[in-house]
Design a protein around this motif. Structure first.
Motif: not given
Length: 151
Positions: A88-108
């Motif tokens: 999740r953290e890597r997904w959000n850092a790469r594709f959702n940099p404006q979001s929190d590293p724990e944002a649900p968009a990067g969740g499985t």
């Protein structure tokens, strides 16, 4: 403001629409050059299938073109697996940099796992079929050429 990119949707787009570049357009926008180039080997592979239907299995160009489709599908399935298994953290850092590293968009979720499992099954089958088809046609061609030389 850029909208958040869902890992689950990206994995399914890579699996289902990957050969058309849909996952690349979803993640990187319409300006992504690789997204525009992905349909080229897909179309060439489909043309190879059309040639087999038209000229039969002895058509050399078709057994060179058909694996392009298989390798493209397998590569996109691999991309779906990589997306689905990305933390999740890597997904959000790469594709959702404006979001929190724990944002649900990067969740499985289970849908993400479904995309990974489907990609693993279909991608492996298509890859193995492409390799088997191209090697079989290549060796049959070599045998025919050897027979021509020996006569």
């Amino acid at each position: 403001m850029r909208r958040t990119r869902s890992k689950t949707l990206a994995a399914w787009l890579a699996f289902i629409g990957g050969p058309l570049g849909l996952h690349r357009f979803y993640l990187r926008g319409l300006g992504d050059m690789l997204g525009w180039l992905l349909p080229v080997p897909t179309a060439l592979g489909l043309y190879g299938i059309e040639r087999v239907q038209q000229f039969g299995q002895d058509d050399v160009l078709s057994w060179l073109l058909i694996p392009l489709l298989g390798f493209t599908i397998a590569g996109c399935a691999l991309t779906a697996i990589v997306y689905g298994l990305m933390p999740r953290e890597r997904w959000n850092a790469r594709f959702n940099p404006q979001s929190d590293p724990e944002a649900p968009a990067g969740g499985t979720s289970w849908l993400t796992i479904g995309a990974v499992v489907a990609s693993l099954m279909i991608g492996t089958a298509v890859l193995m079929a492409s390799i088997a088809f191209s090697f079989q046609r290549y060796f049959e061609y070599q045998i025919e050429e050897g027979r021509k030389i020996s006569q």
